[in-house]
Write a protein that holds these residues in place. Structure first.
Motif, PDB file in Angstrom:
ATOM      1  N   LEU A  28     -17.590   6.278 -28.042  1.00 23.18           N
ATOM      2  CA  LEU A  28     -16.840   7.141 -27.365  1.00 23.18           C
ATOM      3  C   LEU A  28     -17.582   8.197 -26.746  1.00 23.18           C
ATOM      4  CD1 LEU A  28     -13.666   7.392 -29.656  1.00 23.18           C
ATOM      5  CD2 LEU A  28     -13.896   5.969 -27.621  1.00 23.18           C
ATOM      6  N   LYS A  31     -19.178   6.916 -23.697  1.00 18.41           N
ATOM      7  CA  LYS A  31     -18.252   6.636 -22.448  1.00 18.41           C
ATOM      8  C   LYS A  31     -17.876   7.837 -22.077  1.00 18.41           C
ATOM      9  CE  LYS A  31     -14.191   4.644 -21.320  1.00 18.41           C
ATOM     10  NZ  LYS A  31     -12.967   3.815 -21.626  1.00 18.41           N
ATOM     11  N   HIS A  32     -17.615   9.092 -22.790  1.00 18.57           N
ATOM     12  CA  HIS A  32     -16.993  10.314 -22.304  1.00 18.57           C
ATOM     13  C   HIS A  32     -17.731  11.557 -22.252  1.00 18.57           C
ATOM     14  CE1 HIS A  32     -12.939   8.703 -22.385  1.00 18.57           C
ATOM     15  NE2 HIS A  32     -13.057   7.852 -23.488  1.00 18.57           N
ATOM     16  N   PHE A  66      -7.889  12.097 -23.198  1.00 19.34           N
ATOM     17  CA  PHE A  66      -8.639  11.074 -22.805  1.00 19.34           C
ATOM     18  C   PHE A  66      -9.368  10.181 -23.755  1.00 19.34           C
ATOM     19  CE2 PHE A  66      -8.408  13.462 -18.941  1.00 19.34           C
ATOM     20  CZ  PHE A  66      -7.732  12.889 -18.150  1.00 19.34           C
ATOM     21  N   LYS A  69      -6.854   8.614 -26.484  1.00 18.64           N
ATOM     22  CA  LYS A  69      -6.441   7.542 -25.722  1.00 18.64           C
ATOM     23  C   LYS A  69      -7.127   6.190 -26.027  1.00 18.64           C
ATOM     24  CE  LYS A  69      -3.825   5.760 -21.573  1.00 18.64           C
ATOM     25  NZ  LYS A  69      -3.522   5.809 -20.162  1.00 18.64           N
ATOM     26  N   ASP A  70      -8.407   6.617 -25.614  1.00 19.46           N
ATOM     27  CA  ASP A  70      -9.178   5.570 -25.911  1.00 19.46           C
ATOM     28  C   ASP A  70      -9.318   4.961 -27.371  1.00 19.46           C
ATOM     29  OD1 ASP A  70     -11.071   3.577 -24.892  1.00 19.46           O
ATOM     30  OD2 ASP A  70     -12.651   4.943 -24.191  1.00 19.46           O
ATOM     31  N   ARG A  74      -8.677   1.404 -29.118  1.00 20.49           N
ATOM     32  CA  ARG A  74      -9.706   0.829 -29.673  1.00 20.49           C
ATOM     33  C   ARG A  74      -9.082   0.315 -31.065  1.00 20.49           C
ATOM     34  NH1 ARG A  74     -15.462   1.672 -27.589  1.00 20.49           N
ATOM     35  NH2 ARG A  74     -15.393   2.499 -25.450  1.00 20.49           N
TER      36      ARG A  74
END
Length: 207
Positions: A28, A31-32, A66, A69-70, A74
């Protein structure tokens, strides 16, 4: 009966999801766009509040929905890897048999919660307030009180993080801190919870 209504957090309280959290965290982060953590030292961060943890890794508040939510998505894909803590099913069944109304307030998705708990344990709960809310857990706790008709003085919210405790205080209900969750019991003790549970078996004291 000590409490007529017991409201439970999910992650770190009913479900042993911290290993999944640490395993997923760096994916995460990449990605973020916030800092990774060293899995070997992740346990040391359990004394941090969620706000302190966000500051530690450079995660701005606007990104949190966000990321959450991810994370929830997952988890849904790996739900087989997550189990309730040992003894949770039996402890909840004993409380329900004693006449305590049970509810869940969690930022996780209902589908994840119900799949981890399983059909039999899910049926023990009268109400679920699940998912991310712009109004936070305090509004969800108040919603459960309204739906059950139980006065705040007869309810307890059982959780594992300081944000859970703060939500309970704003809703005017007691807070029970568990010793097996994401945060350490020492960090929660600083906020003087009304109850402490050193083991899952001690949840029987709610009744």
């Amino acid at each position: 009966m000590k409490y007529r209504l017991a409201i439970f957090d999910f992650d770190g309280t009913l479900a042993d999801s911290f290993p999944f959290f640490t395993a997923t965290f760096n994916e995460l982060a990449d990605k973020h766009g916030f800092a990774r953590i060293d899995p070997a030292t992740a346990a040391a961060l359990r004394g941090h509040s969620p706000r302190q943890m966000m500051s530690h890794v450079g995660l701005p508040a606007w990104k949190l929905p966000f990321v959450a939510k991810d994370f929830i998505a997952r988890m849904g894909e790996s739900i087989h890897a997550i189990r309730p803590f040992d003894g949770v099913d039996a402890a909840l069944a004993r409380l329900a048999d004693a006449g305590v109304a049970l509810a869940v307030v969690s930022s996780n998705a209902y589908d994840n919660v119900s799949r981890v708990l399983g059909p039999a344990t899910t049926r023990l709960f009268r109400h679920f307030e699940c998912g991310m809310s712009m109004f936070g857990k305090t509004a969800s706790l108040r919603s459960v009180l309204k739906k059950t008709g139980v006065h705040a003085s007869e309810a307890i919210y059982v959780g594992d993080q300081s944000v859970d405790l703060q939500a309970a205080r704003r809703a005017g209900i007691a807070f029970g801190a568990v010793a097996w969750g994401y945060a350490t019991i020492e960090s929660l003790r600083e906020h003087r919870p009304e109850e402490e549970f050193a083991s899952v078996a001690e949840l029987a004291r709610i009744a």
